[in-house]
Scaffold this motif. Structure first.
Motif, PDB file in Angstrom:
ATOM      1  N   ALA A   1       1.180   9.772   3.123  1.00 60.16           N
ATOM      2  CA  ALA A   1       0.379   8.945   3.726  1.00 60.16           C
ATOM      3  C   ALA A   1      -0.962   8.852   3.011  1.00 60.16           C
ATOM      4  O   ALA A   1      -1.756   7.646   3.679  1.00 60.16           O
ATOM      5  N   THR A   2      -1.079   9.197   2.858  1.00 63.13           N
ATOM      6  CA  THR A   2      -2.685   9.372   1.585  1.00 63.13           C
ATOM      7  C   THR A   2      -2.486   8.631   0.435  1.00 63.13           C
ATOM      8  O   THR A   2      -3.648   7.715   0.472  1.00 63.13           O
ATOM      9  N   PHE A   3      -1.378   8.260  -0.018  1.00 63.65           N
ATOM     10  CA  PHE A   3      -1.209   7.521  -1.095  1.00 63.65           C
ATOM     11  C   PHE A   3      -1.482   5.738  -0.145  1.00 63.65           C
ATOM     12  O   PHE A   3      -1.659   4.877  -0.849  1.00 63.65           O
ATOM     13  N   ARG A   4      -0.230   5.527   0.985  1.00 66.13           N
ATOM     14  CA  ARG A   4      -0.879   4.495   1.289  1.00 66.13           C
ATOM     15  C   ARG A   4      -2.284   4.635   2.019  1.00 66.13           C
ATOM     16  O   ARG A   4      -2.107   3.132   2.236  1.00 66.13           O
ATOM     17  N   PHE A   5      -2.405   4.786   2.263  1.00 67.42           N
ATOM     18  CA  PHE A   5      -3.678   4.664   2.908  1.00 67.42           C
ATOM     19  C   PHE A   5      -4.811   4.498   1.899  1.00 67.42           C
ATOM     20  O   PHE A   5      -5.854   3.769   1.905  1.00 67.42           O
TER      21      PHE A   5
END
Length: 301
Positions: free
Chosen positions: A274-278
């Motif tokens: 999720a952090t990578f996508r954000f």
């Protein structure tokens, strides 16, 4: 600059194999940042011929660098689930054809930039190719866990290339945009490396989660988002943007720091993803806000 590859069908047509070598999702973000640089370089709209030549030329050279990266990392890609599907890793494309494809793309891209933009843009783009394909891929990546930090300089160049295409120089505003991407790259890439740590361990690459562990990496992701937050305020401080951008930068920066802090304190692979996508949304929306501010701010005064 680096993003994750999408899954591909087991069998690709020859054209699809060549297209896959260019890492289209990565190149799309590179070209997007370069176009933002072109649009910000002039108060109105740039000459459409320069805009088209700059976009096409930078896309071609970026695709050439990606193909060369696939060639150099063929053995590494075979050992990683994330990259084992690539045509080079599967042996579907001979090394000679991959090298020729990269050389043709790079040559065409440089010609387009030299004839349609200017020589400065061509030389800067070629230097970026060398920085990514040779300095980062061949030297830094297998040598040091700080590879993505040092090598991030090449990935941060697209706004400078776009700015140079329109203005014929590399002004301080362009380097501020470059700095933002440079600071953004480590937390973006390390978030990916955290949930792909086993992949990198098997590949033999000295990525930070492998050499220094998960907690150390997560702390550095969080610390980098703080530094990045400060860096994203510089366009407003310098006077190249207004309140639209400032509000957007603050909200996006707080969101990225929030993800990074939670990742540091309560790790899970799902949160790392999720952090990578954000992080991708963070950079895309940040530059979009900068562009919106560029065109709307004069009307608000």
């Amino acid at each position: 600059m680096t993003t994750s590859a999408a899954s591909s069908p087991p069998t690709l047509s020859r054209w699809a194999q060549y297209y896959a070598l260019t890492k289209p999702r990565v190149v799309q973000l590179i070209v997007f940042c370069a176009v933002i640089g072109m649009l910000l370089a002039t108060p109105g709209l740039p000459d459409w011929r320069v805009l088209v030549a700059g976009t096409v030329g930078i896309w071609l050279v970026a695709g050439a660098a990606a193909a060369f990266n696939c060639l150099i990392e063929e053995a590494i890609d075979k050992r990683m689930k994330r990259t084992a599907w690539r045509p080079t890793a599967k042996g579907e494309l001979p090394r000679s054809m991959t090298l020729a494809f990269s050389a043709v793309l790079c040559t065409l891209g440089c010609l387009v930039l030299a004839l349609g933009a200017n020589m400065l843009t061509m030389w800067l783009t070629l230097a970026t190719f060398v920085g990514y394909a040779i300095v980062y891929t061949v030297v830094l990546k297998p040598l040091t866990p700080q590879n993505i930090v040092i090598g991030g300089a090449s990935g941060a160049m697209p706004p400078v290339l776009g700015w140079a295409a329109v203005r014929g120089d590399a002004g301080p505003e362009a380097w501020l945009l470059c700095l933002i991407i440079f600071l953004w790259t480590p937390p973006h890439f390390w978030a990916l490396a955290l949930y792909r740590a086993e992949d990198y361990r098997q590949s033999g690459l000295p990525m930070l989660p492998v050499t220094h562990g998960s907690e150390f990496t997560r702390l550095h992701v969080f610390l980098y988002t703080i530094v990045l937050f400060a860096g994203t305020l510089l366009p407003f401080v310098y006077g190249m943007s207004g309140w639209i951008y400032l509000v957007s930068a603050v909200l996006l920066g707080l969101g990225f720091m929030g993800y990074a802090f939670k990742l540091w304190r309560q790790y899970s692979d799902a949160l790392a993803r999720a952090t990578f996508r954000f992080s991708i949304w963070h950079l895309s929306l940040l530059f979009a806000a900068l562009l919106l501010d560029h065109y709307l701010s004069p009307w608000l005064h």
